[in-house]
Design an enzyme around this catalytic site. Structure first.
Site, short mmCIF file in Angstrom:
data_model
loop_
_atom_site.label_atom_id
_atom_site.label_comp_id
_atom_site.label_asym_id
_atom_site.label_seq_id
_atom_site.Cartn_x
_atom_site.Cartn_y
_atom_site.Cartn_z
N CYS A 155 -1.34 -8.45 6.07
CA CYS A 155 -0.98 -7.09 6.49
C CYS A 155 -1.24 -6.89 7.98
O CYS A 155 -2.34 -7.15 8.47
CB CYS A 155 -1.79 -6.09 5.67
SG CYS A 155 -1.29 -4.42 5.97
N ALA A 190 0.85 -1.19 0.00
CA ALA A 190 0.00 0.00 0.00
C ALA A 190 0.88 1.24 0.00
O ALA A 190 1.88 1.30 0.73
CB ALA A 190 -0.90 -0.01 1.22
#
Ligand SMILES: Cc1cc2nc3c(=O)[nH]c(=O)nc-3n(C[C@H](O)[C@H](O)[C@H](O)COP(=O)(O)O)c2cc1C
Length: 354
Positions: free
Chosen positions: A125, A43
């Site tokens: 994540c 990200a």
């Protein structure tokens, strides 16, 4: 003169080595990847310009930045940009994050309609924002929910579904093997495993024993991930884990050409001829151009700062004045002009680099 049959038919030894090479190709559903070295989803980093750049240097696959399964958030410019795959080479991979099986299934269907050719699910994540909503690696402690999510998404789309995980929730609960088996029996087409637990965050070093254990227990392709920063390390990790491929994240920051070097080492056991400094300068300037046209003026200059910081660190050794000028530029024209000046000067000094 016509070629003799011996010249066109491979010898038995060549046939064996060709067959070995053939076996090393990674297949995900209908796709045979051009390389078994892939870019990790990140990200804030793996936007379309960076994915295209890494694919150009030989990354076998490059997943999008994660997209939330909550479609109410898709109207923001950030989400729309994350779903933009124009001009990207196939197969286009979209990573989804969420915890609700129905929402993820619908999000997967919607992204396939928008051009996704592989759906990747993020259970790796550790970011608080994701785990706060019990998404990402937080899901690893609820195996029945993992199974429901995977089954729902695989059923919802007719493209391959892949999964990214960590080795477990924490060091006392390394359930990576169980999760991998659930994934395989749910119809997941490939698995990427980061060799840390959720609790490790990014601390310590990645361990590859769990990845080796996972590879031994499933038949779907497994990518080993975590702390792979050199071609030699990629070779070592492949040999140790028996994984089908490796996934590289942070080592690509400011060095998208790492895929070229790792591919050459894995395929031919050679070091690639170094890129000329002038080539690297041109790659950086092209990257800036791509960022400006993808994000526009305001976001373009901001997002380019991050990449310029990494390029400075990798190549210029971060001299304070160059950094100050590149980071301080208020608009794309000034930033680009500073980049031309500093990287031109650097390119004029000596010849080859990476
Ligand atoms: C800035 C950053 C953002 C990341 N974002 C994601 C993400 O959105 N989805 C995901 O599955 N992993 C994400 N990761 C984890 C990476 O994909 C990868 O697993 C991790 O960095 C370990 O690999 P490396 O040592 O090669 O960097 C992120 C990592 C970094 C550094």
């Amino acid at each position: 003169m016509p070629a003799s049959p011996r010249a066109v038919v491979a010898s038995p030894v060549q046939m064996i080595s060709l067959r070995v090479e053939e076996q090393r190709l990674v297949r995900i559903g209908p796709y045979t990847l051009p390389s078994r070295v892939v870019l990790a989803p990140m990200a804030g980093v793996t936007d379309r310009p960076f994915r295209v750049l890494c694919r150009r240097f030989g990354a076998g696959l490059a997943a999008s930045e994660m997209i939330t399964a909550d479609q109410r958030l898709w109207h923001t410019p950030k989400s729309r940009q994350r779903m933009n795959h124009e001009g990207e080479p196939a197969p286009r991979v979209v990573q989804l994050t969420g915890a609700d099986p129905n929402a993820l299934a619908q999000a997967a269907r919607a992204n396939v309609a928008l051009g996704a050719e592989i759906i990747d699910l993020n259970m790796g994540c550790p970011a608080k924002k994701v785990c706060g909503r019990a998404c990402g690696s937080a899901l690893l402690c609820d195996e029945s929910l993992v199974a429901r999510i995977l089954e729902a998404v695989v059923r919802a789309v007719d493209v391959p579904v892949t999964l990214k995980i960590r080795t477990g929730w924490d060091r006392e609960h390394r359930n990576g093997v169980d999760i991998a088996r659930i994934a395989e029996s749910s119809g997941v087409a490939a698995l990427a495993v980061h060799g840390r637990t959720r609790a490790d965050f990014y601390e310590g070093v990645a361990e590859y024993h769990t990845i080796r254990a996972i590879k031994a227990r499933v038949r779907i392709p497994v990518f080993a991930n975590g702390d792979i920063g050199t071609p030699q390390k990629a070779r070592e990790v492949l040999d140790f884990t028996g994984a089908d491929g490796v996934m590289i994240g942070r080592a690509s920051h400011g060095a998208p050409w790492i895929f070229r070097a790792v591919n050459a080492h894995l395929r031919e056991g050679i070091e690639t001829p170094a890129l000329q400094r002038t080539e690297l300068r041109d790659i950086i300037l092209d990257h800036l151009d791509a960022l400006y046209s993808f994000y526009g003026e305001e976001s373009g200059v901001r997002i380019a700062r991050k990449h310029l910081g990494w390029y400075c660190e990798q190549l210029l050794g971060s001299p304070a004045h160059a950094r100050r000028e590149l980071m301080g530029a208020a608009d794309t024209a000034a930033q680009f002009a500073h980049a031309v000046k500093h990287f031109d000067h650097w390119a004029s000094v000596a010849s080859a680099w990476a």
